[in-house]
Design an enzyme around this catalytic site. Structure first.
Site, PDB file in Angstrom:
ATOM      1  N   CYS A 212      -7.081  -7.642 -10.954  1.00 48.59           N
ATOM      2  CA  CYS A 212      -6.223  -8.838 -10.878  1.00 48.59           C
ATOM      3  C   CYS A 212      -6.772  -9.958 -11.757  1.00 48.59           C
ATOM      4  CB  CYS A 212      -6.088  -9.298  -9.432  1.00 48.59           C
ATOM      5  SG  CYS A 212      -5.079  -8.182  -8.429  1.00 48.59           S
TER       6      CYS A 212
ATOM      7  N   CYS B  81      -2.222  -4.924  -5.355  1.00 52.52           N
ATOM      8  CA  CYS B  81      -2.716  -6.154  -4.723  1.00 52.52           C
ATOM      9  C   CYS B  81      -1.624  -7.225  -4.691  1.00 52.52           C
ATOM     10  CB  CYS B  81      -3.888  -6.719  -5.522  1.00 52.52           C
ATOM     11  SG  CYS B  81      -5.370  -5.706  -5.519  1.00 52.52           S
TER      12      CYS B  81
ATOM     13  N   GLU C 128      -1.932 -10.312  -5.646  1.00 53.91           N
ATOM     14  CA  GLU C 128      -1.936 -11.155  -6.851  1.00 53.91           C
ATOM     15  C   GLU C 128      -1.081 -10.529  -7.949  1.00 53.91           C
ATOM     16  OE1 GLU C 128      -4.477 -10.178  -5.023  1.00 53.91           O
ATOM     17  OE2 GLU C 128      -6.162 -11.578  -5.060  1.00 53.91           O
TER      18      GLU C 128
ATOM     19  N   GLU D  46       0.830  -1.209   0.000  1.00 54.40           N
ATOM     20  CA  GLU D  46       0.000   0.000   0.000  1.00 54.40           C
ATOM     21  C   GLU D  46       0.865   1.259   0.000  1.00 54.40           C
ATOM     22  OE1 GLU D  46      -2.869  -0.537   3.157  1.00 54.40           O
ATOM     23  OE2 GLU D  46      -3.864  -2.145   2.026  1.00 54.40           O
TER      24      GLU D  46
ATOM     25  N   CYS E 162      -9.643  -9.134  -6.991  1.00 55.93           N
ATOM     26  CA  CYS E 162     -10.389  -7.983  -7.514  1.00 55.93           C
ATOM     27  C   CYS E 162     -10.448  -8.046  -9.046  1.00 55.93           C
ATOM     28  CB  CYS E 162      -9.743  -6.676  -7.042  1.00 55.93           C
ATOM     29  SG  CYS E 162      -8.290  -6.190  -7.993  1.00 55.93           S
TER      30      CYS E 162
HETATM   31  N1  THU Z   1      -6.168  -6.709  -1.901  1.00 61.72           N
HETATM   32  C1  THU Z   1      -5.360  -7.661  -2.437  1.00 61.72           C
HETATM   33  O1  THU Z   1      -4.137  -7.610  -2.310  1.00 61.72           O
HETATM   34  N2  THU Z   1      -5.952  -8.675  -3.125  1.00 61.72           N
HETATM   35  C2  THU Z   1      -7.290  -8.856  -3.243  1.00 61.72           C
HETATM   36  O2  THU Z   1      -7.710  -9.822  -3.848  1.00 61.72           O
HETATM   37  C3  THU Z   1      -8.218  -7.880  -2.674  1.00 61.72           C
HETATM   38  C4  THU Z   1      -7.607  -6.680  -2.059  1.00 61.72           C
HETATM   39  C5  THU Z   1      -5.536  -5.660  -1.110  1.00 61.72           C
HETATM   40  C6  THU Z   1      -5.507  -4.297  -1.735  1.00 61.72           C
HETATM   41  C7  THU Z   1      -5.400  -3.416  -0.512  1.00 61.72           C
HETATM   42  O3  THU Z   1      -4.040  -3.322  -0.127  1.00 61.72           O
HETATM   43  C8  THU Z   1      -6.143  -4.182   0.563  1.00 61.72           C
HETATM   44  O4  THU Z   1      -6.225  -5.520   0.122  1.00 61.72           O
HETATM   45  C9  THU Z   1      -7.534  -3.665   0.845  1.00 61.72           C
HETATM   46  O5  THU Z   1      -8.285  -3.588  -0.317  1.00 61.72           O
END
Ligand code: THU
Length: 160
Positions: A114, A72, A74, A63, A111
Site C-alpha cells: 500500500c 487491503c 488502503e 478478503e 503495509c
Molecule cells: N490490512 C489492511 O487492510 N490494511 C493494512 O494496513 C494492514 C492489513 C488487512 C489485510 C487483511 O485483510 C487483514 O488486514 C489482515 O492482514
C-alpha cells in the site's frame, strides 16, 4: 565508507487536538471498517481518502478464501477513487483498524504494498498525500508517504 542517517517526521496528536476536517476524515475511516469483509483475519480496516475537490472516498479490506486474492483497505479506497475520479488528486488518507476487541489503541500503519501504491499517486499528481493513522490513544500524521517509504522506487529511477 560513510553512514547515511535518514530522518522521518511523525506528528503525534490526541483526537481532540485535530481540526474538524481531520476528525471528519478519521471518523470516515472508522466507519469504513464496517464495510470490511474480513471473515478470515477478523481484522477490520477502513481507509478514507480526501480528494482535491473536497470529496471523500472510503475503502475497506476485502478478503478471500484464496488469501492472496484479497486487498487491503488502503488500496481498495485508492483504486476505487482512481477508477471513478482519475482527474482528482488524493490529498489525504486516514486509516483506522479494529479487531474483535475494538479499535486499536496504537495507530495502524499501511503495509509495504500500500505504501508503494500511495507513492505512485504522489508521483502521478506531483503532490504529497498527507497520512492520518488512527489509534484510540494517539494519532500519527505524516506529510508524505515518503516518511514511511524511504529510498523509494518511482518510474523516474528507471530512466536514470
Ligand atoms: N490490512 C489492511 O487492510 N490494511 C493494512 O494496513 C494492514 C492489513 C488487512 C489485510 C487483511 O485483510 C487483514 O488486514 C489482515 O492482514
Amino acid at each position: 565508507m560513510r553512514t547515511i542517517d535518514l530522518n522521518i517526521r511523525i506528528r503525534e496528536f490526541a483526537f481532540d487536538e485535530m481540526n474538524e476536517a481531520d476528525r471528519y476524515l478519521l471518523e470516515q475511516a472508522k466507519l469504513a471498517t464496517n464495510n470490511a469483509y474480513a471473515n478470515y483475519s477478523k481484522f477490520y480496516v477502513g481507509a478514507a481518502l480526501l480528494l482535491a475537490d473536497g470529496s471523500v472516498v472510503i475503502g475497506a479490506n476485502q478478503e478471500n478464501a484464496a488469501f492472496p486474492s484479497g486487498l487491503c483497505a488502503e488500496r481498495s479506497a485508492i483504486f476505487a477513487a482512481q477508477s471513478q475520479r482519475p482527474e482528482q488528486a488524493v490529498v489525504a488518507m486516514a486509516v483506522a483498524a479494529r479487531n474483535e476487541k475494538g479499535f486499536l489503541s496504537q495507530p495502524i500503519t499501511p503495509c509495504g504494498a500500500c505504501r508503494q501504491v500511495v507513492l505512485e499517486m504522489e508521483d502521478r499528481y506531483k503532490q504529497p498525500v498527507r497520512i492520518l493513522l488512527y489509534g484510540e490513544n494517539r494519532i500519527f500524521e505524516l506529510s508524505s508517504i515518503k516518511d514511511l517509504l524511504p529510498l523509494s522506487f518511482v518510474d523516474a529511477h528507471m530512466h536514470g
